[in-house]
Motif scaffolding. Structure first.
Motif, short mmCIF file in Angstrom:
data_model
loop_
_atom_site.label_atom_id
_atom_site.label_comp_id
_atom_site.label_asym_id
_atom_site.label_seq_id
_atom_site.Cartn_x
_atom_site.Cartn_y
_atom_site.Cartn_z
N ASP A 1 4.90 -8.09 2.90
CA ASP A 1 5.65 -7.05 2.18
C ASP A 1 5.32 -7.04 0.71
OD1 ASP A 1 8.57 -7.55 4.24
OD2 ASP A 1 6.96 -6.06 4.36
N ASN B 1 1.94 -5.58 0.13
CA ASN B 1 1.95 -4.12 0.15
C ASN B 1 2.42 -3.55 -1.18
OD1 ASN B 1 1.12 -4.08 2.73
ND2 ASN B 1 3.12 -3.63 3.62
N ARG B 2 3.50 -4.16 -1.68
CA ARG B 2 4.07 -3.64 -2.91
C ARG B 2 3.09 -3.75 -4.06
NH1 ARG B 2 8.19 -7.05 -4.32
NH2 ARG B 2 8.58 -7.71 -2.20
N ALA C 1 0.26 -1.27 -3.81
CA ALA C 1 0.67 0.09 -4.19
C ALA C 1 0.74 0.20 -5.70
CB ALA C 1 2.02 0.40 -3.56
N ASN D 1 -6.63 -4.12 1.89
CA ASN D 1 -5.62 -3.15 2.29
C ASN D 1 -6.05 -2.40 3.55
OD1 ASN D 1 -3.20 -1.85 2.01
ND2 ASN D 1 -4.07 -0.21 0.76
N ARG E 1 -5.67 -4.57 6.50
CA ARG E 1 -4.27 -4.69 6.92
C ARG E 1 -3.88 -3.51 7.80
NH1 ARG E 1 0.37 -2.28 5.03
NH2 ARG E 1 -0.86 -1.25 3.42
#
Lengths: 287, 534
Positions: free
Chosen positions: A99, A102-103, A106, A134, A137
């Motif tokens: 998580d 991902n953050r 971004a 990324n 993933r």
């Protein structure tokens, strides 16, 4: 008098905060270097606390909104913030926290989009690594449409970079069904940080292969199955076989119980009813 | 250039009648513009030897347009404004920049911006070499010859009132809009950017309904000028703010244009994710848009769907976009949509019809379709390498990459149909795949699971055995195809009826006043209605 006192207090507080936040950029730079060093040494927890400090220190330098960066030093601010976020992403990957990975990715992407405005900032050496990770993933989680959307953002000349090419080839092999290539790719990762997602990908691939085998074969020898699924240990293999619903082990080969096929004589009543109702409604409709 | 062309669209007199989309630099026999060219033709006949008179006539004609705008504003009748906008096509072609400069000087209020604007215009060379423009009083006899005789009264009164009527913002906006168009046409892109930015700022001051027909055009050229300069990203927040205001004021026409402009903005930078979220979060009923905007909207949404692997939706949208694009004009746009539509069709496994490949620019796609249909991997790779540059320009390169899988699928399907039993090694050889037995087995197994082919692999014998062909009429496939086609027909029927319903309203409306002046726009609009329905 009280009002005056209050005003004074407020001013004092503000000054204190400002003096704390107005850490000069040189301090930030030293913090960044420290952070890099900690990550390289491998101490994840210390790195995490340092990261929090760094993020706070970067706030006056328009952290996370590169388009509002101004001033003569903005290229440096840009570079510092970008480096911090990239390292943070890699750190969260090491700690296997998807998580936060991902953050951070971004957040870094907003910096990558604004790169055209900051041409005097040096190009990041880790950019394609992050983008490649990324993509991997997304592949590992079977999110093909997001994969392609992300891929569009990478210009065609950069598709040859090894990290990106790795993910591209994997995607093609997965879509074609060339799972041998997928297994081989496990040993050919361009960077050790790819291994986490590769492991997830392996599991997904095994499930895919299993479902293919079910449909394509009537019976299959155990040894052949083990080879195809590329599971080395026999315990793992037997655990896997017993976990699949429709597989029956008969001696030295597996029989795949075919799924129940609906007889063609059955009229698909719901479908026909819905369609005909739609026609009736349209025909009677006064537009 | 195969990139999306820049259509100069004239507005619909209402939202429902299809708008004409025009392409510059292509002289077409426009039936619609017959009325305008008829005026100039007649004039030419009367003063055949004096070409300058035609230009001066155009200045008077421009004044006449402004008179119409004023009348429209005075009576709050938007039809006059739409009619004025439709004349844009001729004006763009035939009006000389120096004349426009004259008009700007006369009508716009004195300001620093006006000076800069006139300075730019002096840079634009006049297309036709003509001796010094005759004084405006030649306009009077020339105008008398033309059928616009009845308007002469309006002309003169308009001119005499020019001081008074200069206050109408619509006139300023219209003239500045023409200025932007001329700047873009003369390739003065940076100046066009500045001018359009200034115009957009001044637009935001006015809250009048009568500005709205022009507003959409202004934003279109604003976006276009910035695109030509390469600064599209900078205007995105402005477009979003404008969309917000337009939604609050319920200006549907402006909303539609702004939405398509924003989509174009996002897709220019390949931001498919954001574009998708934008479409999902804004509620726009695209069937209510005028058909030129609708065609664009469908094209953009089709592109987004194709990138996100939703091929059914993509092919539906793209084929609708082709249908809604105007026939005989806007060739660039059609070509672009056809290219995307063919690639999406190939990705879905269907072969597009040969008739779509008539024109030269589609040659790359024709070869691509051939190689995919046969299932020949080597030919496919060769075509891809050969036309790589043109795919990149069309932005279809990523989709073409995905076709590799389709080629293999088609190849497998052909093999499965022709052989009842075939060894895996031979399959590998035919499809030029990796010779490793296991990998071929995997590929075939995946194809079987995906329903591409129907068969069973025998591991010991290393062969693929096809199952007997099932009669397709025993499955539900014909019913589903039939249903899909029926739905499309019903949709077309509904759209046609909706479009038709509109003209009945127009004809039954009482004629505004008894002047011949007022009758003229309505009658011309009716004429065009008939021609459009052809």
């Amino acid at each position: 008098l009280r009002l005056l006192l209050r005003l004074l207090l407020r001013l004092l507080l503000r000054l204190c905060l400002l003096s704390r936040i107005m850490a000069s950029f040189a301090e930030v730079k030293t913090l960044v270097n420290q952070f890099e060093a900690t990550i390289q040494s491998g101490d994840c927890n210390a790195a995490k606390t340092q990261l929090v400090q760094l993020k706070l220190a970067l706030i006056p330098f328009h952290f996370l909104s590169p388009s509002s960066l101004e001033g003569p030093d903005r290229a440096q601010h840009f570079h510092a913030a970008r480096t911090v976020l990239e390292l943070a992403a890699l750190l969260s990957l090491k700690m296997e926290d998807v998580d936060s990975f991902n953050r951070h990715v971004a957040q870094v992407k907003t910096y990558y989009f604004s790169e055209s405005k900051f041409k005097d900032a040096p190009p990041s050496p880790r950019k394609y690594l992050i983008l490649g990770l990324n993509l991997l993933r997304l592949l590992a989680h079977q999110q093909f449409s997001e994969f392609h959307t992300e891929l569009q953002l990478i210009s065609i000349e950069n598709l040859d970079k090894p990290e990106i090419l790795h993910s591209l080839k994997l995607e093609r092999s997965m879509v074609e069904g060339n799972y041998i290539q997928v297994f081989n790719a496990q040993h050919q990762v361009p960077e050790p940080s790819f291994t986490y997602f590769m492991n997830i990908l392996m599991d997904t691939t095994r499930n895919e292969i299993a479902s293919c085998l079910e449909v394509a074969y009537k019976t299959l020898a155990l040894s052949a199955a083990q080879q195809m699924l590329s599971i080395e240990s026999t315990d793992e293999f037997s655990a896997f076989v017993s976990s699949r619903a429709h597989w029956k082990v008969c001696g030295d080969h597996i029989e795949f119980v075919p799924k129940v096929v609906k007889s063609a004589a059955v009229v698909p009543s719901m479908l026909t009813i819905t369609q005909n109702l739609h026609y009736a409604k349209e025909l009677e409709r006064i537009v | 250039l195969s990139s999306c062309s820049r259509p100069n669209h004239s507005a619909a007199h209402t939202a429902h009648v299809p708008i004409a989309m025009t392409l510059d630099k292509k002289e077409n026999t426009d039936v619609e513009m017959a009325d305008a060219s008829a005026l100039t033709d007649e004039n030419k006949k009367k003063d055949a030897q004096k070409t300058p008179v035609k230009d001066v006539f155009k200045l008077a004609d421009l004044e006449h347009q402004l008179g119409r705008i004023e009348k429209g504003v005075a009576e709050t009748d938007l039809r006059y404004l739409w009619f004025v906008l439709r004349k844009n096509y001729t004006i763009r072609r035939e009006l000389k920049p120096s004349l426009l400069a004259q008009c700007l000087e006369k009508r716009l209020p004195e300001s620093e911006f006006r000076a800069t604007l006139l300075g730019w215009f002096s840079q634009i060379p006049d297309p036709v070499d003509v001796e010094a423009a005759d004084s405006p009083d030649v306009a009077a006899p020339a105008a008398a010859d033309a059928p616009v005789e009845m308007e002469q009264g309006a002309d003169e009164s308009a001119e005499s009132e020019s001081v008074k009527s200069a206050d109408i913002p619509e006139v300023h906006v219209y003239l500045q809009l023409l200025a932007v168009i001329f700047l873009v046409d003369s390739k003065l892109y940076a100046e066009a950017c500045e001018c359009s930015t200034h115009l957009v700022k001044s637009l935001s001051q006015w809250k009048r309904r009568t500005i709205s027909p022009f507003a959409a055009r202004v934003y279109f050229y604003y976006s276009r000028a910035h695109e030509l300069v390469g600064a599209l990203e900078s205007i995105r927040p402005n477009l979003l703010a404008a969309l917000q205001t337009a939604t609050l004021r319920c200006e549907e026409g402006l909303r539609g244009t702004l939405m398509t402009l924003l989509l174009r903005n996002y897709l220019h930078y390949d931001l498919y994710d954001e574009a998708h979220r934008f479409v999902e979060n804004t509620d726009i009923d695209h069937s209510k848009l005028p058909s030129s905007q609708d065609a664009r909207f469908l094209y953009y949404t089709g592109r987004i769907a194709a990138t996100q692997l939703r091929y059914d939706e993509a092919s539906r949208n793209l084929s609708q976009a082709i249908r809604k694009a105007p026939q005989g004009r806007a060739h660039g746009f059609r070509l672009q949509v056809i290219k995307w539509a063919t690639v999406v069709e190939l990705l879905m496994g269907e072969t597009p019809e040969r008739s779509t490949f008539r024109s030269g620019p589609l040659e790359a796609y024709f070869k691509l379709a051939k190689s995919v249909r046969i299932g020949d991997v080597a030919a496919f790779e060769q075509v891809k390498a050969q036309y790589r540059e043109s795919f990149r320009v069309d932005r279809t390169f990523m989709l073409v990459n995905r076709l590799h899988q389709t080629v293999i699928k088609t190849g497998l399907r052909n093999i499965n149909r022709s052989y009842s039993r075939i060894s895996l090694a031979e399959i590998a050889q035919k499809l030029s795949l990796d010779e490793n037995a296991v990998s071929v087995a995997f590929i075939v197994a995946k194809a079987i699971r995906d329903g591409v082919i129907d068969g069973v692999i025998d591991h010991e014998g290393q062969y693929l055995q096809s199952k007997e062909l099932v009669d397709v009429y025993q499955t539900t496939a014909p019913q589903k195809t039939f249903d899909a086609k029926v739905r499309i027909c019903l949709e077309i029927h509904n759209d046609a009826v909706k479009a038709m319903r509109f003209s009945d309203d127009l004809l039954s409306q009482p004629v505004v006043g008894s002047d011949s002046d007022a009758e003229e726009p309505i009658s011309i609009l009716d004429e065009d209605d008939d021609e459009d329905d052809l």
